[in-house]
Enzyme design. Structure first.
Site, PDB file in Angstrom:
ATOM      1  N   ARG A  38       0.740  -1.351  -0.110  1.00 47.16           N
ATOM      2  CA  ARG A  38       0.152  -0.022  -0.460  1.00 47.16           C
ATOM      3  C   ARG A  38       0.593   1.228   0.251  1.00 47.16           C
ATOM      4  NH1 ARG A  38      -5.071  -2.019   4.186  1.00 47.16           N
ATOM      5  NH2 ARG A  38      -6.264  -2.821   2.182  1.00 47.16           N
ATOM      6  N   LYS A 202     -19.373 -16.384   2.045  1.00 43.60           N
ATOM      7  CA  LYS A 202     -20.577 -15.926   2.538  1.00 43.60           C
ATOM      8  C   LYS A 202     -21.641 -14.761   1.027  1.00 43.60           C
ATOM      9  CE  LYS A 202     -20.079 -14.869   7.135  1.00 43.60           C
ATOM     10  NZ  LYS A 202     -20.053 -14.497   8.523  1.00 43.60           N
ATOM     11  N   GLY A 375     -13.198  -3.786   0.797  1.00 42.11           N
ATOM     12  CA  GLY A 375     -14.279  -3.351   0.619  1.00 42.11           C
ATOM     13  C   GLY A 375     -14.782  -2.061  -0.895  1.00 42.11           C
TER      14      GLY A 375
END
Length: 395
Positions: A38, A202, A375
């Site tokens: 990053r 999920k 995300g």
């Protein structure tokens, strides 16, 4: 791209505030960085600014979650400064404060493009609440704002939204521009056929993504633990496999809606324990009692290969199995290999575990783009407006 970028502003003699994503993984209680990807991803923007003679480049980032004093101690941004200085080949001044005289004086007295790294933005309670006073205060410290933390633009925080609300010009850095160019284009204006591969454990974390991609993609391939919620929706036995009971009806809906678009695995690698040893075997259709599915099987791998043939854009988010355990890494490895051998396609890895898998398995330089934000890339694929991108000035 319809947003202003750093190429559109003159930064000579100015104090430039940059929201970067230095939320790096660490060990030994926050004293050792284990992966500096990053930091490296922010270098093109920082170097470009430094080449254009600013007074100072002031870097803001969060690091980890801060709930206790212990969290503060192990998520201290000080660990990043020496690594950044090494990568930039120049001095980086670390300011162990998020507001007050120490920070203000460091910025006021900076010259010749001094790089200043501010302490973890989440040391401020108002950061995650986008406290208007905090955003206004930080904005008052500079002349130009650069948004370059794609991994944080899905959050309306003081450092991602509060500053650009109060400071203009607010422009995109190169990393943010690149993410918008790849992921934004893939979802809104892809070269077709567009194939999406969605894995992970999920359905609940991917509901919006599946829904949106069923509208825009030509094929949506399901893998990973969430395949068993779909298997159950089809009436198959799933043994002890991971299933979200409250999402089975939704999976049925998607199967009806998706019809020929939605591609499900036809076999699975199962075991009688969540472990690398045990009675490991491949089953088709039903998982026997006492067993759990931990990877897609060889026929499913072939099915994915068939559905990828001729694809011009591929988005992949989420591994195909428990790739951290060698016996259940074959599905994920196969997808990596397939994407690595598609030189004519735009292959995009949507951050998170699939990005980790691509790097870990050695395919990072064989795909078009690996997103820096799990995300954020998921929400972008859902077709959501991300607050940090919305806060950047339009052209």
């Amino acid at each position: 791209m319809d947003k202003l970028t750093i190429r559109d502003v003159d930064v000579a003699g100015k104090t430039v505030l940059v929201r970067v994503d230095f939320n790096v993984p660490m060990k030994d209680n926050g004293t050792v960085i284990t992966d500096d990807n990053r930091i490296v991803a922010a270098l093109p923007t920082i170097n470009y600014l430094l080449e254009h003679n600013p007074k100072a480049v002031v870097l803001f980032s969060h690091l980890g979650k801060i709930k206790t004093e212990e969290d503060k101690a192990k998520n201290n941004m000080a660990v990043v400064a020496p690594r950044l200085a090494e990568l930039l080949g120049r001095d980086v001044k670390f300011v162990n404060a998020t507001r007050g005289p120490e920070l203000e004086d460091a910025i006021k007295n900076a010259e010749n493009g001094q790089v200043i790294l501010v302490q973890n933005t989440r040391y401020e309670k108002g950061e995650t609440k986008n406290d208007p006073e905090l955003g206004k205060y930080w904005a008052s410290l500079g002349d130009v704002f650069v948004e370059d933390a794609f991994g944080s633009v899905h959050r309306a925080h003081a450092s991602t939204v509060g500053i650009p609300t109060n400071l203009h010009p607010a422009v995109a850095g190169f990393l943010l521009e690149k993410e918008i160019a790849y992921i934004g284009k893939a979802v809104s204006d892809p070269e077709r056929p567009l194939v999406a591969i969605l894995g992970g454990s999920k359905v609940s974390s991917k509901i919006g993504v599946i829904e949106n991609l069923l509208k825009v993609a030509d094929k949506v391939i399901i893998g990973g633990g969430m395949m068993f919620t779909f298997w159950k929706a089809k009436g198959l036995e799933v043994g002890n496999s991971l299933v979200e009971e409250d999402k089975v009806e939704l999976a049925k809906e998607y199967l009806e809606k998706g019809a020929d678009k939605l591609v499900l695995p036809v076999d699975a690698v199962v075991n009688n324990a969540f472990a690398a040893e045990g009675d490991i075997k491949t089953v088709e259709g039903n998982v026997p009692e006492g067993y759990m599915g931990l990877d897609i099987g060889p026929k499913s791998i072939e099915l994915i290969k068939e559905n990828l043939a001729g694809a011009k854009t591929v988005i992949w988010n989420g591994p195909m199995g428990v790739f951290e355990m060698e016996p259940f890494a074959k599905g994920t490895l196969a997808v990596c290999e397939m994407l690595a051998n598609m030189p004519d396609a735009n292959t995009i890895i949507g951050g998170g575990d699939s990005a980790a898998a691509v790097k870990q398995l050695g395919f990072a330089d064989k795909v078009s783009h690996i997103s820096t934000g799990g995300g954020a890339s998921l929400e972008y694929m859902e077709g959501k407006v991300l607050p940090g991108i919305a806060a950047v000035d339009d052209k």
